[in-house]
Design an enzyme around this catalytic site. Structure first.
Site, PDB file in Angstrom:
ATOM      1  CE  LYS A 210      -1.379   0.770   3.923  1.00 47.17           C
ATOM      2  NZ  LYS A 210      -1.839   1.646   5.260  1.00 47.17           N
ATOM      3  CB  THR A 211       3.990   2.211   1.763  1.00 47.78           C
ATOM      4  OG1 THR A 211       3.506   1.697   3.403  1.00 47.78           O
ATOM      5  CG2 THR A 211       4.366   3.563   2.047  1.00 47.78           C
TER       6      THR A 211
ATOM      7  CG  ASP B 291      -2.373   5.186   4.330  1.00 47.94           C
ATOM      8  OD1 ASP B 291      -2.922   4.305   4.010  1.00 47.94           O
ATOM      9  OD2 ASP B 291      -0.070   5.235   5.076  1.00 47.94           O
ATOM     10  CD  GLU B 292      -3.062   2.622   8.283  1.00 44.91           C
ATOM     11  OE1 GLU B 292      -3.701   2.035   7.608  1.00 44.91           O
ATOM     12  OE2 GLU B 292      -1.284   2.383   8.140  1.00 44.91           O
TER      13      GLU B 292
ATOM     14  CD  GLN C  80      -3.721  -3.696   8.300  1.00 45.62           C
ATOM     15  OE1 GLN C  80      -2.543  -3.231   9.137  1.00 45.62           O
ATOM     16  NE2 GLN C  80      -3.522  -4.068   6.998  1.00 45.62           N
TER      17      GLN C  80
ATOM     18  NE  ARG D 168       1.366  -6.059  11.066  1.00 50.75           N
ATOM     19  CZ  ARG D 168       1.109  -4.741   9.713  1.00 50.75           C
ATOM     20  NH1 ARG D 168       1.645  -3.486   9.312  1.00 50.75           N
ATOM     21  NH2 ARG D 168       0.271  -5.260   9.093  1.00 50.75           N
TER      22      ARG D 168
END
Length: 742
Positions: free
Chosen positions: A33-34, A216-217, A247, A598
């Site tokens: 995503k980043t 974002d997020e 998330q 993670r």
DNA sequence: CCCTTACCTTTTTTT
DNA sequence: AAGGTAAGGG
């Protein structure tokens, strides 16, 4: 241009190449995503969009910093606005202070300040000592603000007496904020959202300035943030939201998953891109995490997949105690290091910060390098907050809260009596505390006190004369002339540490002068909105310890999730029956999911059968999440020892019968002794207690050498009776002094 | 007014 | 366990 797109998969490429109109990127964990966001920014600029017209909003300063860095690394001109919602709002509110009816130089209150103020508010509203505690009131008010509700609206919707009290507290709290010319975190969002909601001309202006908005997020945005983002994007609809409903871990602070779930309803013509290929984790890790999250009922189905093959099983380790768990983690870390893994490639996650302590102790003893990522530890240090309070008061003389904090820090003979008289005087004449201090008269306070109070005001006045200096100079000036420097000049360990902390603040000021530049109030805003986490750099060669929340957005080759116990990982505060907010198991599950995903190569989850929490050793059941991982690719290791019955009635020495205090029957007594022994064996009391007892020779910092006569082990205030060679017998509270054992 | 001592509250995560 | 607060002694 082609370079930018060439190493992307098909959906990623679509997201990057999309230009105008609403875009929703549903990005599963580890799906790149980043990378998509940064590429997209670069792509927009390459396509002729001026950087100044791009607004990228993130959730943390750290994420913002990383994004800027990555974009810059791709050789793109700077100038895009990249930051958190809060930082953007602070900036906009300064720019449009008049429209927002704010006075220049307003203070931003952190959580500590907010709770302090809430205490005052409850008192002012006559609710002090009632059922409504400051932190509960604060949480409720925060939620109301995030929903853009005024005190009046909260009152109108009140369904119970308790709700009504919240509304009253809210009103009182807002009055106090206004009196102090201060905003809390939520106000930053609230005021900006209201501006955008109610002022079409501002929407237009900002829409033209920020022609492309990226968020974002997005699953973690609350209603206020939603209004802000949509207000800015109202006209052009160039809004790109990225996130993952699985998330969403911030519902407790007002985040609304519906924002992301209903994006398509908000923008019927939205382009939706799904990223479901995971590039991060092994198949086993991904399978376990997917199994877990599939137990959430309120969820859109999603299939994460990977082309990776091989890799170790996910490990689930059961231990006896929290300490044993830490030990097991340490051993596995060492083993991984021997296999050639760098310490910096490993991380330990936990639900609550308090769990870091056992881990730290254990890692330290094992000589394993580690670093703890903590929220606001540094900026919450007393001496740091004191120094900043001086600077806040300089910028904002109405800031009574800061004034109260420092008027007698360091002590200058202005005590409780004087302060309350002064407060009364200020309230009666409707001026700030600082102003009242400047006008202090002898007949109010007595001649000596009035003089000291005026002296403080004069010092502040003198310091205010230097506001045009660099921030570093101002900070140093305050440090010296406030008397803090002198108060910290002694050469004991604590002062040394405090001096170092204060000097570190001055360093941040100097850094600010060099890098950002700006006024003192610019600096204070920046400091208020920054946390230690933001400065937490990728830890070269050290194991990372952090909360699950802080772990979001990061990745590590090896991950440990500790404390997987019922009540701790599905966190529950099992307190009295009055509990209003039931904890959200699904959010806890998502949090665990975030932690697990993670991990790139190795994942270990662990739990303890007993754990010492809040001063007491309590039995724990394994988390239900552990049984939700599925069996395939999961290996369970049971390190617990079978509980054998102890046939011991008595034991001399350390416990000397104290444990059985309060026992009603012989059976009671036996049970208590057995429990205490089991505790001690498991917990390994720290050396200073283990050997401290009658007959020990010790050195006390003030009283010198002495012999321990008696140890009264009564937690938390364990006392020792010591006969000192010079001053005779004394009772010492061990908590308050560092005894040296000889 | 300041320091010491006794008592009491704690509610997790973070901008 | 740990911190804060309120009350008491110097």
């Amino acid at each position: 241009m082609l370079d930018i797109l060439s190493d992307l998969n098909e959906p990623q490429r679509r997201a990057v190449a999309h230009r105008d109109g609403p875009l929703l990127v549903l990005a599963g964990a580890g799906s790149g995503k980043t990378r998509v966001i940064t590429r997209r920014v670069v792509h927009l600029i390459a396509g002729g969009v001026a950087p100044q017209n791009i607004l990228a909003l993130t959730f943390t300063n750290k994420a913002a910093g990383e994004m800027s860095e990555r974009i810059a690394a791709l050789g793109t001109p700077r100038g895009a606005t990249i930051g958190t919602f809060h930082a953007l709002c602070a900036r906009l509110l300064r720019e449009f202070a008049t429209e927002a009816q704010l006075d220049a130089g307003y203070s931003i209150y952190d959580r500590d300040d907010q709770l302090r103020l809430m205490r005052q508010a409850l008192e002012a509203a006559g609710l002090k000592g009632g059922r409504l505690t400051p932190s509960v009131a604060h949480a409720r008010i925060s939620n109301a603000k995030n929903e853009l509700k005024t005190p009046t609206e909260v009152s109108a919707e009140a369904a119970s007496f308790g709700d009504e009290q919240v509304a009253e507290a809210y009103a009182a709290y807002q009055r106090l904020l206004r009196d102090n010319n201060a905003l809390d975190f939520d106000d930053l969002l609230l005021k900006t959202a209201l501006l955008l909601r109610d002022r079409p001309e501002l929407r237009r202006l900002l829409g033209e300035r920020y022609r492309y908005v990226l968020i974002d997020e997005y699953q973690d945005t609350n209603h206020a943030q939603y209004i802000i983002a949509h207000g800015i994007a109202l006209h052009h609809e160039n809004i790109c939201a990225t996130g993952d409903p699985d998330q969403s871990i911030y519902a407790w602070r007002g985040a609304n998953v519906r924002n992301i779930l209903e994006f398509e309803a908000d923008y019927p013509n939205a382009t939706v891109v799904r990223l479901e290929e995971n590039y991060r984790s092994t198949r086993a890790i991904l399978a376990a995490a997917s199994q877990l999250i599939s137990h959430n009922r309120r969820r859109k189905h999603k299939d994460l997949w990977t082309s990776r093959t091989g890799g170790a099983d996910v490990r689930v380790v059961h231990c006896d105690t929290g300490r044993a768990e830490a030990q097991a983690v340490a051993e596995r870390i060492e083993a991984a290091a021997r296999r050639g893994l760098d310490y910096g490639d490993m991380a330990v996650f936990y639900r609550v910060n308090s769990l870091s302590r056992v881990l730290e102790e254990t890692l330290f003893r094992a000589s394993i390098p580690y670093r703890v990522a903590r929220g606001v530890e540094f900026f919450n240090r007393r001496e740091v907050k004191d120094l900043l309070a001086y600077m806040k008061l300089l910028v904002n003389p109405a800031d009574d809260l800061s004034c109260r904090r420092i008027i007698n820090t360091p002590t200058r003979g202005i005590g409780h009596t004087t302060l309350s008289r002064l407060t009364a005087r200020a309230g009666a004449t409707g001026v700030s505390l600082l102003e009242a201090a400047a006008q202090a008269e002898s007949d109010d306070l007595g001649a000596a006190a009035a003089k000291r109070v005026r002296g403080f005001a004069e010092m502040m006045h003198a310091l205010a004369g230097n506001l045009n200096h660099s921030v570093r100079e101002i900070a140093e000036d305050v440090y010296r002339r406030s008397g803090i420097a002198e108060a910290l000049s002694a050469e004991d360990e604590e002062r040394r540490q405090q001096r170092a902390n204060v000097e570190e603040v001055i360093n941040t000021a100097a850094e600010f002068d060099e890098l950002a530049g700006g006024t003192l109030s610019d600096y204070l805003y920046q400091v208020s909105l920054v946390s230690d986490l933001d400065h937490f750099e990728g830890t070269g060669g050290a194991v990372t310890l952090m909360t699950l929340h802080a772990a979001k957005g990061l990745e590590f080759p090896a991950v440990f999730v500790v404390g997987c116990e019922d009540g701790l990982l599905p966190f529950r505060r099992d307190f009295g029956p009055s509990d209003a907010g039931e904890s959200d198991v699904e959010e806890e599950r998502r949090l665990t999911f975030v932690g697990m995903t993670r991990a790139k190569d190795e994942l270990t989850l662990s739990c303890a059968r007993r754990r010492r929490m809040r001063g007491q050793n309590k039995p724990c059941a394994a988390s239900c999440f552990l049984s939700e991982l599925g069996a395939e690719g999961v290996r369970i290791e049971d390190l617990t020892t079978p509980q054998r019955p102890l046939n011991v009635r008595h034991r001399g020495g350390f416990f000397s019968g104290e444990v059985a205090r309060g026992a009603q029957t012989a059976a009671d007594e036996e049970r208590m002794i057995i429990e205490a022994m089991a505790d001690e064996e498991a917990e390994q009391p720290p050396p200073e207690y283990q050997y401290l007892g009658p007959g020990c020779r010790v050195q006390h910092p003030k009283f010198g050498f002495g012999t321990v006569m008696h140890l009264q082990r009564r937690w938390p205030d364990t006392r020792a009776e010591i006969v000192f060679d010079d001053v005779g017998p004394k009772k010492i509270v061990l908590r308050h002094v560092e005894l040296e054992l000889l």
